[in-house]
Enzyme design. Structure first.
Site, PDB file in Angstrom:
ATOM      1  N   LYS A   1      -4.192  58.056  62.985  1.00 30.68           N
ATOM      2  CA  LYS A   1      -5.395  57.889  62.165  1.00 30.68           C
ATOM      3  C   LYS A   1      -5.159  56.638  61.323  1.00 30.68           C
ATOM      4  O   LYS A   1      -4.168  56.542  60.603  1.00 30.68           O
ATOM      5  CB  LYS A   1      -5.565  59.097  61.234  1.00 30.68           C
TER       6      LYS A   1
ATOM      7  N   SER B   1      -8.117  68.739  56.261  1.00 36.54           N
ATOM      8  CA  SER B   1      -7.976  67.766  55.169  1.00 36.54           C
ATOM      9  C   SER B   1      -9.223  66.895  55.060  1.00 36.54           C
ATOM     10  O   SER B   1      -9.695  66.608  53.953  1.00 36.54           O
ATOM     11  CB  SER B   1      -6.742  66.892  55.402  1.00 36.54           C
TER      12      SER B   1
ATOM     13  N   ARG C   1      -5.512  76.514  64.602  1.00 41.62           N
ATOM     14  CA  ARG C   1      -6.580  77.178  63.844  1.00 41.62           C
ATOM     15  C   ARG C   1      -7.658  77.748  64.759  1.00 41.62           C
ATOM     16  O   ARG C   1      -8.241  78.767  64.489  1.00 41.62           O
ATOM     17  CB  ARG C   1      -7.230  76.192  62.874  1.00 41.62           C
TER      18      ARG C   1
ATOM     19  N   HIS D   1      -2.249  74.435  55.332  1.00 41.88           N
ATOM     20  CA  HIS D   1      -0.905  73.948  55.652  1.00 41.88           C
ATOM     21  C   HIS D   1       0.157  74.821  54.981  1.00 41.88           C
ATOM     22  O   HIS D   1       1.126  75.236  55.616  1.00 41.88           O
ATOM     23  CB  HIS D   1      -0.706  72.500  55.160  1.00 41.88           C
TER      24      HIS D   1
HETATM   25  N1  COA Z   1      -4.548  74.166  57.683  1.00 39.88           N
HETATM   26  C1  COA Z   1      -5.398  73.223  57.369  1.00 39.88           C
HETATM   27  N2  COA Z   1      -5.606  72.135  58.106  1.00 39.88           N
HETATM   28  C2  COA Z   1      -4.882  72.030  59.210  1.00 39.88           C
HETATM   29  C3  COA Z   1      -3.959  72.992  59.615  1.00 39.88           C
HETATM   30  C4  COA Z   1      -3.812  74.108  58.795  1.00 39.88           C
HETATM   31  N3  COA Z   1      -2.966  75.087  59.074  1.00 39.88           N
HETATM   32  N4  COA Z   1      -3.406  72.598  60.777  1.00 39.88           N
HETATM   33  C5  COA Z   1      -3.966  71.435  61.070  1.00 39.88           C
HETATM   34  N5  COA Z   1      -4.852  71.104  60.133  1.00 39.88           N
HETATM   35  C6  COA Z   1      -5.746  69.940  60.108  1.00 39.88           C
HETATM   36  C7  COA Z   1      -5.293  68.869  59.206  1.00 39.88           C
HETATM   37  O1  COA Z   1      -5.826  69.054  57.929  1.00 39.88           O
HETATM   38  C8  COA Z   1      -5.828  67.666  59.889  1.00 39.88           C
HETATM   39  O2  COA Z   1      -7.153  67.531  59.526  1.00 39.88           O
HETATM   40  P1  COA Z   1      -7.867  66.119  59.476  1.00 39.88           P
HETATM   41  O3  COA Z   1      -7.846  65.566  60.871  1.00 39.88           O
HETATM   42  O4  COA Z   1      -9.194  66.490  58.993  1.00 39.88           O
HETATM   43  O5  COA Z   1      -7.086  65.280  58.518  1.00 39.88           O
HETATM   44  C9  COA Z   1      -5.755  68.026  61.374  1.00 39.88           C
HETATM   45  O6  COA Z   1      -5.748  69.417  61.414  1.00 39.88           O
HETATM   46  C10 COA Z   1      -4.493  67.619  62.052  1.00 39.88           C
HETATM   47  O7  COA Z   1      -3.564  67.287  61.079  1.00 39.88           O
HETATM   48  P2  COA Z   1      -2.029  67.547  61.045  1.00 39.88           P
HETATM   49  O8  COA Z   1      -1.679  68.950  61.330  1.00 39.88           O
HETATM   50  O9  COA Z   1      -1.559  66.961  59.761  1.00 39.88           O
HETATM   51  O10 COA Z   1      -1.510  66.790  62.270  1.00 39.88           O
HETATM   52  P3  COA Z   1      -1.803  65.374  62.689  1.00 39.88           P
HETATM   53  O11 COA Z   1      -2.542  65.481  63.964  1.00 39.88           O
HETATM   54  O12 COA Z   1      -2.408  64.562  61.627  1.00 39.88           O
HETATM   55  O13 COA Z   1      -0.325  64.887  62.872  1.00 39.88           O
HETATM   56  C11 COA Z   1       1.579  64.109  64.039  1.00 39.88           C
HETATM   57  C12 COA Z   1       0.136  64.548  64.101  1.00 39.88           C
HETATM   58  C13 COA Z   1       1.926  63.418  62.746  1.00 39.88           C
HETATM   59  C14 COA Z   1       2.459  65.318  64.194  1.00 39.88           C
HETATM   60  C15 COA Z   1       1.746  63.183  65.237  1.00 39.88           C
HETATM   61  O14 COA Z   1       0.770  62.163  65.159  1.00 39.88           O
HETATM   62  C16 COA Z   1       3.102  62.535  65.254  1.00 39.88           C
HETATM   63  O15 COA Z   1       4.049  63.138  65.674  1.00 39.88           O
HETATM   64  N6  COA Z   1       3.179  61.271  64.767  1.00 39.88           N
HETATM   65  C17 COA Z   1       4.423  60.511  64.733  1.00 39.88           C
HETATM   66  C18 COA Z   1       4.404  59.442  65.824  1.00 39.88           C
HETATM   67  C19 COA Z   1       4.771  60.066  67.154  1.00 39.88           C
HETATM   68  O16 COA Z   1       5.860  60.561  67.372  1.00 39.88           O
HETATM   69  N7  COA Z   1       3.795  60.003  68.081  1.00 39.88           N
HETATM   70  C20 COA Z   1       3.978  60.589  69.395  1.00 39.88           C
HETATM   71  C21 COA Z   1       3.675  62.053  69.346  1.00 39.88           C
HETATM   72  S1  COA Z   1       4.110  62.847  70.848  1.00 39.88           S
END
Ligand code: COA
Length: 165
Positions: free
Chosen positions: A42, A130, A92, A18
């Protein structure tokens, strides 16, 4: 033209993957808000919202044009609240693409004037997530290569709590 970007995610917890993306974004944009989602789809997070925000703040403290904020509700609303013109997401591997494509499409419909831009992390972080880091930490493995020492120490505390130590 000054462009503000927002990098949303769950950050449970923030990894070097990240921060690699944040550093790249900080070079491209005037200001980057790392937006930590309060109620991710989640169901259960290991760290609560305050903990996730505090960890990200501590890890990113050296980047002057980066701030960290928690948010609840719709990302599209928070993007507008922050006056951001760009949403950053990390890609990724090909496996990330389908979900990211859906997310970007939905956000484009909700906020058509905001673009989603994808950045790729250094190859050494392409396999880091993560969940995997937490799994390794919870089984007593070393995670210093993937997370900041502070995050590693907080994971160790969770490990002790989980194991009743
Ligand atoms: N390095 C390491 N890990 C990474 C990464 C990077 N560069 N990019 C993504 N990841 C991993 C994360 O660690 C995470 O791993 P995990 O599933 O094992 O925990 C996974 O990829 C995705 O995580 P993240 O990038 O934090 O995104 P997310 O999918 O958890 O978050 C939101 C998504 C929060 C952006 C989305 O759910 C959201 O917008 N929520 C708000 C509610 C909303 O508006 N919903 C409608 C959306 S259109």
């Amino acid at each position: 033209m000054k462009i503000n970007a927002i990098y949303p995610g769950t950050f449970d917890p923030i990894t070097y993957g990240h921060s690699d993306i944040v550093k790249r974004a900080a070079k491209l944009f005037e200001h980057v808000v790392v937006a930590v989602a309060g109620c991710p789809s989640k169901k259960q997070t290991t760290f609560n919202l305050i903990e996730r925000v505090e960890l990200a703040q501590a890890v990113l403290t050296d980047l002057p044009n980066v701030s960290v904020q928690g948010f609840q509700g719709l990302l599209a609303d928070f993007v507008q609240q922050c006056n951001a013109q760009v949403i950053i997401r990390g890609l990724r591997a090909v496996s990330d693409f389908e979900y990211e494509f859906q997310l970007a499409g939905m956000n484009r419909t909700l906020i058509p004037n905001v673009e989603t831009i994808f950045l790729t992390p250094s190859t050494q972080y392409t396999y880091v997530s993560s969940s995997l880091v937490k799994e390794v930490a919870m089984l007593g493995g070393h995670v210093e290569e993937f997370v900041h020492p502070l995050v590693s120490s907080e994971l160790q505390k969770k490990w002790h709590i989980t194991n009743g130590l």
